[in-house]
Structure formats: C-alpha cells, structure tokens
Design a protein around this motif. Structure first.
Motif, PDB file in Angstrom:
ATOM      1  N   ARG A  26     -49.566 -43.583 110.005  1.00 45.87           N
ATOM      2  CA  ARG A  26     -50.595 -42.694 109.455  1.00 45.87           C
ATOM      3  C   ARG A  26     -50.109 -42.063 108.165  1.00 45.87           C
ATOM      4  O   ARG A  26     -48.931 -41.803 107.987  1.00 45.87           O
ATOM      5  CB  ARG A  26     -50.945 -41.619 110.476  1.00 45.87           C
ATOM      6  CG  ARG A  26     -51.625 -42.186 111.701  1.00 45.87           C
ATOM      7  CD  ARG A  26     -51.784 -41.140 112.758  1.00 45.87           C
ATOM      8  NE  ARG A  26     -52.555 -41.653 113.886  1.00 45.87           N
ATOM      9  CZ  ARG A  26     -52.568 -41.116 115.079  1.00 45.87           C
ATOM     10  NH1 ARG A  26     -51.860 -40.022 115.323  1.00 45.87           N
ATOM     11  NH2 ARG A  26     -53.300 -41.637 116.041  1.00 45.87           N
ATOM     12  N   GLY A  27     -51.057 -41.816 107.259  1.00 43.00           N
ATOM     13  CA  GLY A  27     -50.724 -41.219 105.975  1.00 43.00           C
ATOM     14  C   GLY A  27     -50.495 -42.250 104.884  1.00 43.00           C
ATOM     15  O   GLY A  27     -50.307 -41.900 103.729  1.00 43.00           O
ATOM     16  N   GLY A 125     -48.683 -34.660 110.743  1.00 50.46           N
ATOM     17  CA  GLY A 125     -50.068 -34.258 110.528  1.00 50.46           C
ATOM     18  C   GLY A 125     -50.744 -33.857 111.815  1.00 50.46           C
ATOM     19  O   GLY A 125     -50.105 -33.614 112.834  1.00 50.46           O
ATOM     20  N   GLY A 127     -55.012 -33.786 113.822  1.00 48.67           N
ATOM     21  CA  GLY A 127     -56.375 -34.303 113.793  1.00 48.67           C
ATOM     22  C   GLY A 127     -57.130 -33.974 115.059  1.00 48.67           C
ATOM     23  O   GLY A 127     -56.689 -33.167 115.888  1.00 48.67           O
ATOM     24  N   THR A 140     -59.962 -38.598 113.843  1.00 52.49           N
ATOM     25  CA  THR A 140     -59.849 -38.256 112.438  1.00 52.49           C
ATOM     26  C   THR A 140     -58.504 -37.560 112.261  1.00 52.49           C
ATOM     27  O   THR A 140     -58.133 -36.708 113.067  1.00 52.49           O
ATOM     28  CB  THR A 140     -61.027 -37.381 111.961  1.00 52.49           C
ATOM     29  OG1 THR A 140     -60.839 -37.072 110.591  1.00 52.49           O
ATOM     30  CG2 THR A 140     -61.155 -36.117 112.754  1.00 52.49           C
ATOM     31  N   THR A 141     -57.748 -37.979 111.269  1.00 52.85           N
ATOM     32  CA  THR A 141     -56.413 -37.423 111.074  1.00 52.85           C
ATOM     33  C   THR A 141     -56.193 -37.044 109.616  1.00 52.85           C
ATOM     34  O   THR A 141     -56.792 -37.623 108.699  1.00 52.85           O
ATOM     35  CB  THR A 141     -55.304 -38.432 111.468  1.00 52.85           C
ATOM     36  OG1 THR A 141     -55.410 -39.597 110.657  1.00 52.85           O
ATOM     37  CG2 THR A 141     -55.399 -38.811 112.926  1.00 52.85           C
ATOM     38  N   TYR A 142     -55.329 -36.079 109.440  1.00 47.70           N
ATOM     39  CA  TYR A 142     -54.834 -35.713 108.116  1.00 47.70           C
ATOM     40  C   TYR A 142     -53.316 -35.756 108.207  1.00 47.70           C
ATOM     41  O   TYR A 142     -52.721 -35.074 109.044  1.00 47.70           O
ATOM     42  CB  TYR A 142     -55.309 -34.326 107.687  1.00 47.70           C
ATOM     43  CG  TYR A 142     -54.881 -33.996 106.284  1.00 47.70           C
ATOM     44  CD1 TYR A 142     -55.600 -34.490 105.204  1.00 47.70           C
ATOM     45  CD2 TYR A 142     -53.758 -33.228 106.039  1.00 47.70           C
ATOM     46  CE1 TYR A 142     -55.207 -34.219 103.898  1.00 47.70           C
ATOM     47  CE2 TYR A 142     -53.354 -32.957 104.741  1.00 47.70           C
ATOM     48  CZ  TYR A 142     -54.082 -33.457 103.676  1.00 47.70           C
ATOM     49  OH  TYR A 142     -53.691 -33.190 102.384  1.00 47.70           O
ATOM     50  N   LYS A 156     -54.021 -39.853 102.902  1.00 52.40           N
ATOM     51  CA  LYS A 156     -53.777 -38.714 103.783  1.00 52.40           C
ATOM     52  C   LYS A 156     -54.856 -38.528 104.843  1.00 52.40           C
ATOM     53  O   LYS A 156     -54.561 -38.177 105.964  1.00 52.40           O
ATOM     54  CB  LYS A 156     -53.623 -37.450 102.947  1.00 52.40           C
ATOM     55  CG  LYS A 156     -52.397 -37.482 102.061  1.00 52.40           C
ATOM     56  CD  LYS A 156     -52.255 -36.217 101.258  1.00 52.40           C
ATOM     57  CE  LYS A 156     -51.003 -36.262 100.408  1.00 52.40           C
ATOM     58  NZ  LYS A 156     -50.823 -35.039  99.640  1.00 52.40           N
ATOM     59  N   PHE A 157     -56.119 -38.745 104.502  1.00 48.46           N
ATOM     60  CA  PHE A 157     -57.217 -38.552 105.446  1.00 48.46           C
ATOM     61  C   PHE A 157     -57.681 -39.910 105.962  1.00 48.46           C
ATOM     62  O   PHE A 157     -57.960 -40.807 105.173  1.00 48.46           O
ATOM     63  CB  PHE A 157     -58.378 -37.822 104.767  1.00 48.46           C
ATOM     64  CG  PHE A 157     -59.550 -37.592 105.675  1.00 48.46           C
ATOM     65  CD1 PHE A 157     -59.504 -36.619 106.654  1.00 48.46           C
ATOM     66  CD2 PHE A 157     -60.686 -38.367 105.558  1.00 48.46           C
ATOM     67  CE1 PHE A 157     -60.582 -36.418 107.495  1.00 48.46           C
ATOM     68  CE2 PHE A 157     -61.771 -38.172 106.386  1.00 48.46           C
ATOM     69  CZ  PHE A 157     -61.719 -37.189 107.367  1.00 48.46           C
ATOM     70  N   GLN A 158     -57.736 -40.064 107.291  1.00 50.15           N
ATOM     71  CA  GLN A 158     -58.147 -41.338 107.879  1.00 50.15           C
ATOM     72  C   GLN A 158     -59.063 -41.102 109.070  1.00 50.15           C
ATOM     73  O   GLN A 158     -58.931 -40.111 109.790  1.00 50.15           O
ATOM     74  CB  GLN A 158     -56.926 -42.143 108.340  1.00 50.15           C
ATOM     75  CG  GLN A 158     -56.035 -42.564 107.186  1.00 50.15           C
ATOM     76  CD  GLN A 158     -54.776 -43.252 107.623  1.00 50.15           C
ATOM     77  OE1 GLN A 158     -54.244 -43.000 108.687  1.00 50.15           O
ATOM     78  NE2 GLN A 158     -54.264 -44.142 106.789  1.00 50.15           N
TER      79      GLN A 158
END
Length: 166
Positions: A26-27, A125, A127, A140-142, A156-158
């Motif tokens: 992620r990221g 992160g 989410g 949803t993740t940051y 960064k946002f997914q």
C-alpha cells in the motif's frame, strides 16, 4: 492510458514478481516499487522527437523490471467504528504497517540492490473497511511511504476490494 499500464503489469507478473498496489504494498502504484527501465524516445516526425510518455499519455516514462524474489509483510490493527449506527453496518477502522522487498538473483542494474535494506520499501497508514457480503469487503486506505526510492511511483490514497476465501 491507465488501462495499458495495468495490462502491461499483468503480463509482466507472469514472468517476474512485481511490488506495489493495494494487494502487495500500500502507498505505491500498481507495479510501482522496485527497479525501473526508462523507455527510449520515439521519433515523431521530421520536426524532432518527443518522449514516449508524451506520445502515449502515460504519466511515467518508465517500465517496472520486477524481480526474481518478492517478500511482503502486512500488520493490521482493526476495530469496529465506535458509532453504533455505523458499527451495525460492519464498518471497521484500521491502521497498518506494510513492508515489501523485491530482489533479483542477478543484478539488473547497478542502481538496483540485489539484496539488503536498500531494496526494502515500507508504508504506514490507515483506512476503513466495509463488509459488502459474507466474504467481500470494500476498503479505502491512506498510506504514507516511509521507505522508498527515487524511482518509485507513489499512490497514497487507494480504494480496493478484498475477498476472503475460507
């Protein structure tokens, strides 16, 4: 032209391990972490040349090289959202740390470490996760990359879909 990038990455994944994206690291963009090769410039006309990324609309004039070995680690702490109405919908808040490394058995380039901490990537992160069905969840993740290399492509946002198979 994002569709062509995803198709190219899927084709590369058949031959080399890739790193990056919501299901591996992620990221980082899908196939966005690790060594990269720069595309050559493409002739346009007698007026000169333009970089390949300008002719295709691609934001990144590089291709992921992948690696022979890949390792990832994801540690997550998840709790129900403390709002009773939202907790009934199975909405959960979570925080995570994600580590990943892609390595080659032979060095692809002098800038790509074969092994060692130079190849390690990491992000932290948080989410939200929502159970959409018995075995499907929407996330949803940051993420904030804390270990990356200059050639890495960050995202960064997914938003993603997770499937649990029992």
């Amino acid at each position: 032209m994002a569709d062509s990038i995803v198709i190219m990455c899927v084709a590369l994944c058949l031959f080399r391990y890739q790193l990056g994206g919501p299901n591996s690291l992620r990221g980082f963009e899908l196939c966005g972490a690790g060594p990269r090769a720069y595309r050559p410039e493409v002739p346009l006309s007698s007026k000169g040349i333009i970089p390949a990324h300008q002719s295709t609309g691609d934001a990144h004039p590089t291709d992921s090289l992948g690696g022979d070995l890949r390792s990832t680690l994801l540690a997550t702490l998840s709790v129900p959202v403390p709002v009773p109405l939202l907790a009934k919908s199975q909405l959960r808040a979570f925080t995570f740390i994600n580590l990943g490394m892609i390595s080659s058995l032979s060095r692809v380039s002098s800038s790509a470490p074969a092994f060692g901490l130079g190849a390690l990537r990491a992000s932290v992160g948080g989410g939200f996760s929502l159970a959409a069905a018995e075995s499907i969840r929407l996330e949803t993740t940051y993420a904030i990359p804390i270990l990356s290399a200059p050639q890495d492509q960050l995202k960064k946002f997914q938003i993603g879909v997770g499937v649990t198979i029992n």
